[in-house]
Design a protein around this motif. Structure first.
Motif, PDB file in Angstrom:
ATOM      1  N   GLU A  17      31.488  44.040 -13.614  1.00 20.54           N
ATOM      2  CA  GLU A  17      32.808  44.531 -13.246  1.00 20.54           C
ATOM      3  C   GLU A  17      32.641  45.774 -12.409  1.00 20.54           C
ATOM      4  OE1 GLU A  17      35.663  45.691 -16.365  1.00 20.54           O
ATOM      5  OE2 GLU A  17      34.478  44.463 -17.703  1.00 20.54           O
ATOM      6  N   ARG A  18      33.539  45.950 -11.471  1.00 24.10           N
ATOM      7  CA  ARG A  18      33.629  47.223 -10.758  1.00 24.10           C
ATOM      8  C   ARG A  18      35.094  47.486 -10.472  1.00 24.10           C
ATOM      9  NH1 ARG A  18      30.100  48.322  -5.699  1.00 24.10           N
ATOM     10  NH2 ARG A  18      28.566  48.757  -7.312  1.00 24.10           N
ATOM     11  N   PHE A  19      35.528  48.692 -10.773  1.00 20.40           N
ATOM     12  CA  PHE A  19      36.891  49.105 -10.479  1.00 20.40           C
ATOM     13  C   PHE A  19      37.050  49.131  -8.960  1.00 20.40           C
ATOM     14  CE2 PHE A  19      40.174  52.366  -9.863  1.00 20.40           C
ATOM     15  CZ  PHE A  19      41.180  51.831 -10.652  1.00 20.40           C
ATOM     16  N   THR A  20      38.166  48.602  -8.460  1.00 17.54           N
ATOM     17  CA  THR A  20      38.320  48.456  -7.007  1.00 17.54           C
ATOM     18  C   THR A  20      38.805  49.707  -6.294  1.00 17.54           C
ATOM     19  OG1 THR A  20      40.554  47.594  -7.288  1.00 17.54           O
ATOM     20  CG2 THR A  20      38.760  45.981  -7.156  1.00 17.54           C
ATOM     21  N   GLY A  21      39.338  50.675  -6.993  1.00 15.55           N
ATOM     22  CA  GLY A  21      39.909  51.849  -6.343  1.00 15.55           C
ATOM     23  C   GLY A  21      38.928  52.983  -6.152  1.00 15.55           C
ATOM     24  N   LEU A  22      37.780  52.711  -5.537  1.00 13.25           N
ATOM     25  CA  LEU A  22      36.742  53.719  -5.363  1.00 13.25           C
ATOM     26  C   LEU A  22      36.319  53.801  -3.906  1.00 13.25           C
ATOM     27  CD1 LEU A  22      34.465  52.642  -8.343  1.00 13.25           C
ATOM     28  CD2 LEU A  22      36.246  54.387  -8.365  1.00 13.25           C
ATOM     29  N   VAL A  23      35.952  55.001  -3.472  1.00 15.47           N
ATOM     30  CA  VAL A  23      35.399  55.187  -2.130  1.00 15.47           C
ATOM     31  C   VAL A  23      34.174  56.091  -2.220  1.00 15.47           C
ATOM     32  CG1 VAL A  23      37.567  54.807  -0.893  1.00 15.47           C
ATOM     33  CG2 VAL A  23      36.961  57.111  -1.602  1.00 15.47           C
ATOM     34  N   LEU A  24      33.246  55.888  -1.312  1.00 17.90           N
ATOM     35  CA  LEU A  24      32.055  56.728  -1.205  1.00 17.90           C
ATOM     36  C   LEU A  24      32.289  57.683  -0.038  1.00 17.90           C
ATOM     37  CD1 LEU A  24      29.137  57.287  -2.162  1.00 17.90           C
ATOM     38  CD2 LEU A  24      28.383  55.620  -0.461  1.00 17.90           C
ATOM     39  N   ILE A  25      32.224  58.983  -0.319  1.00 18.04           N
ATOM     40  CA  ILE A  25      32.385  60.014   0.702  1.00 18.04           C
ATOM     41  C   ILE A  25      31.007  60.633   0.932  1.00 18.04           C
ATOM     42  CG2 ILE A  25      33.540  62.175   1.332  1.00 18.04           C
ATOM     43  CD1 ILE A  25      35.492  59.867   1.041  1.00 18.04           C
ATOM     44  N   MET A  26      30.612  60.727   2.181  1.00 16.78           N
ATOM     45  CA  MET A  26      29.249  61.150   2.497  1.00 16.78           C
ATOM     46  C   MET A  26      29.068  62.660   2.637  1.00 16.78           C
ATOM     47  SD  MET A  26      27.748  58.305   2.351  1.00 16.78           S
ATOM     48  CE  MET A  26      26.134  58.588   3.044  1.00 16.78           C
ATOM     49  N   ASN A  27      30.120  63.418   2.896  1.00 15.29           N
ATOM     50  CA  ASN A  27      29.943  64.828   3.254  1.00 15.29           C
ATOM     51  C   ASN A  27      30.687  65.774   2.312  1.00 15.29           C
ATOM     52  OD1 ASN A  27      32.449  64.002   4.076  1.00 15.29           O
ATOM     53  ND2 ASN A  27      32.382  65.021   6.057  1.00 15.29           N
ATOM     54  N   THR A  28      30.378  65.698   1.019  1.00 15.13           N
ATOM     55  CA  THR A  28      30.983  66.609   0.045  1.00 15.13           C
ATOM     56  C   THR A  28      30.050  67.808  -0.132  1.00 15.13           C
ATOM     57  OG1 THR A  28      29.942  65.860  -2.011  1.00 15.13           O
ATOM     58  CG2 THR A  28      31.766  64.514  -1.160  1.00 15.13           C
ATOM     59  N   PRO A  29      30.495  68.864  -0.817  1.00 10.40           N
ATOM     60  CA  PRO A  29      29.586  69.995  -1.092  1.00 10.40           C
ATOM     61  C   PRO A  29      28.347  69.585  -1.894  1.00 10.40           C
ATOM     62  CG  PRO A  29      31.859  70.654  -1.457  1.00 10.40           C
ATOM     63  CD  PRO A  29      31.872  69.165  -1.204  1.00 10.40           C
ATOM     64  N   LYS A  30      28.423  68.483  -2.635  1.00  7.96           N
ATOM     65  CA  LYS A  30      27.285  67.987  -3.416  1.00  7.96           C
ATOM     66  C   LYS A  30      26.512  66.911  -2.665  1.00  7.96           C
ATOM     67  CE  LYS A  30      29.637  68.567  -7.865  1.00  7.96           C
ATOM     68  NZ  LYS A  30      30.052  67.874  -9.079  1.00  7.96           N
ATOM     69  N   GLY A  31      26.842  66.631  -1.416  1.00 10.73           N
ATOM     70  CA  GLY A  31      26.258  65.502  -0.696  1.00 10.73           C
ATOM     71  C   GLY A  31      27.232  64.348  -0.782  1.00 10.73           C
ATOM     72  N   ARG A  32      26.725  63.151  -0.925  1.00  8.51           N
ATOM     73  CA  ARG A  32      27.663  62.027  -1.060  1.00  8.51           C
ATOM     74  C   ARG A  32      28.195  61.965  -2.484  1.00  8.51           C
ATOM     75  NH1 ARG A  32      23.037  57.751   0.040  1.00  8.51           N
ATOM     76  NH2 ARG A  32      21.797  58.274  -1.757  1.00  8.51           N
ATOM     77  N   GLY A  33      29.390  61.368  -2.609  1.00 11.91           N
ATOM     78  CA  GLY A  33      30.001  61.270  -3.925  1.00 11.91           C
ATOM     79  C   GLY A  33      30.979  60.122  -3.995  1.00 11.91           C
ATOM     80  N   VAL A  34      31.267  59.674  -5.214  1.00  8.81           N
ATOM     81  CA  VAL A  34      32.197  58.587  -5.466  1.00  8.81           C
ATOM     82  C   VAL A  34      33.541  59.204  -5.853  1.00  8.81           C
ATOM     83  CG1 VAL A  34      32.667  56.543  -6.875  1.00  8.81           C
ATOM     84  CG2 VAL A  34      30.298  57.115  -6.254  1.00  8.81           C
ATOM     85  N   PHE A  35      34.622  58.763  -5.191  1.00 10.08           N
ATOM     86  CA  PHE A  35      35.957  59.314  -5.413  1.00 10.08           C
ATOM     87  C   PHE A  35      36.949  58.208  -5.746  1.00 10.08           C
ATOM     88  CE2 PHE A  35      33.776  62.596  -3.237  1.00 10.08           C
ATOM     89  CZ  PHE A  35      34.399  63.788  -3.572  1.00 10.08           C
ATOM     90  N   ALA A  36      37.989  58.578  -6.474  1.00  9.97           N
ATOM     91  CA  ALA A  36      39.056  57.642  -6.830  1.00  9.97           C
ATOM     92  C   ALA A  36      40.040  57.547  -5.659  1.00  9.97           C
ATOM     93  CB  ALA A  36      39.779  58.128  -8.078  1.00  9.97           C
ATOM     94  N   SER A  37      40.279  56.335  -5.174  1.00 12.70           N
ATOM     95  CA  SER A  37      41.272  56.152  -4.100  1.00 12.70           C
ATOM     96  C   SER A  37      42.648  55.837  -4.672  1.00 12.70           C
ATOM     97  CB  SER A  37      40.825  55.052  -3.136  1.00 12.70           C
ATOM     98  OG  SER A  37      40.734  53.811  -3.798  1.00 12.70           O
ATOM     99  N   LYS A  38      42.718  55.718  -5.996  1.00 13.45           N
ATOM    100  CA  LYS A  38      43.990  55.555  -6.697  1.00 13.45           C
ATOM    101  C   LYS A  38      43.790  56.075  -8.114  1.00 13.45           C
ATOM    102  CE  LYS A  38      43.176  50.683  -7.901  1.00 13.45           C
ATOM    103  NZ  LYS A  38      43.638  49.306  -7.704  1.00 13.45           N
ATOM    104  N   PRO A  39      44.861  56.375  -8.846  1.00 21.58           N
ATOM    105  CA  PRO A  39      44.705  56.864 -10.224  1.00 21.58           C
ATOM    106  C   PRO A  39      43.950  55.852 -11.090  1.00 21.58           C
ATOM    107  CG  PRO A  39      46.969  57.146  -9.478  1.00 21.58           C
ATOM    108  CD  PRO A  39      46.270  56.308  -8.440  1.00 21.58           C
TER     109      PRO A  39
END
Length: 172
Positions: A17-39
């Motif tokens: 299973e994988r939750f569908t509301g996720l995005v990978l952002i490449m340029n965060t202060p920590k490097g790349r990171g996984v973010f919620a695109s919906k609650p």
């Protein structure tokens, strides 16, 4: 076209299973990171990831000398009569993409040692746009990006006698 193999999917299969509301952002202060695109509600399964458990020899002699070592998880390795030894596992899927947070951890993870998978679930409600972070535990191989924020909060709490900390507590 390959023919189906003779297995019992319900008994032998691992539901992925994988939750569908996720995005990978490449340029965060920590490097790349996984973010919620919906609650995301608390208790939601974010991802179920297969793990490749390395032999202690391979982890020490090969992986420890590469960048991959920064993305592996500690994993118990059965050694027969002597019990377990700690080795490393490469966790596929999102498992090696979550950043660490001591302060803002919102995703927990559990290992299934027999089936060699890791399941990630939200620990609380996650807002749209919020980074999904796990705790790597006390043995970090890098500088904790939360360290300065935590230090500043601790200093502020020391100055105000803990009133700021009490104000952050949510009454249940």
């Amino acid at each position: 076209m390959s023919s189906p193999i003779n297995v019992n999917l319900e008994e032998d299969g691992i539901a992925l299973e994988r939750f569908t509301g996720l995005v990978l952002i490449m340029n965060t202060p920590k490097g790349r990171g996984v973010f919620a695109s919906k609650p995301i509600p608390a208790g939601t399964t974010i991802d179920i990831c297969a793990a490749l458990v390395l032999s202690p020899h391979d982890a020490k002699e090969h992986i420890s000398h590469t960048e991959l070592n920064n993305y592996t998880y500690n994993w118990p390795y059965p050694t027969g009569e002597n019990g377990n030894q700690t080795t490393q596992a490469v966790v596929f899927g999102l498992g090696s993409l979550f950043n660490h947070s001591t302060h803002q951890q919102n995703v927990g993870w559990t290992r299934d040692l027999v089936r060699q998978v890791v399941t990630y679930r939200t620990l609380r409600d996650v807002r749209q746009g919020e980074e999904l972070c796990i705790s790597y535990g006390g043995h970090l191989t890098f500088v904790d990006a939360d360290a300065e924020e935590l230090k500043a909060e601790a200093e502020a709490e020391a100055r105000d006698g803990g009133e700021a900390a009490l104000a952050r507590i949510e009454l249940v």
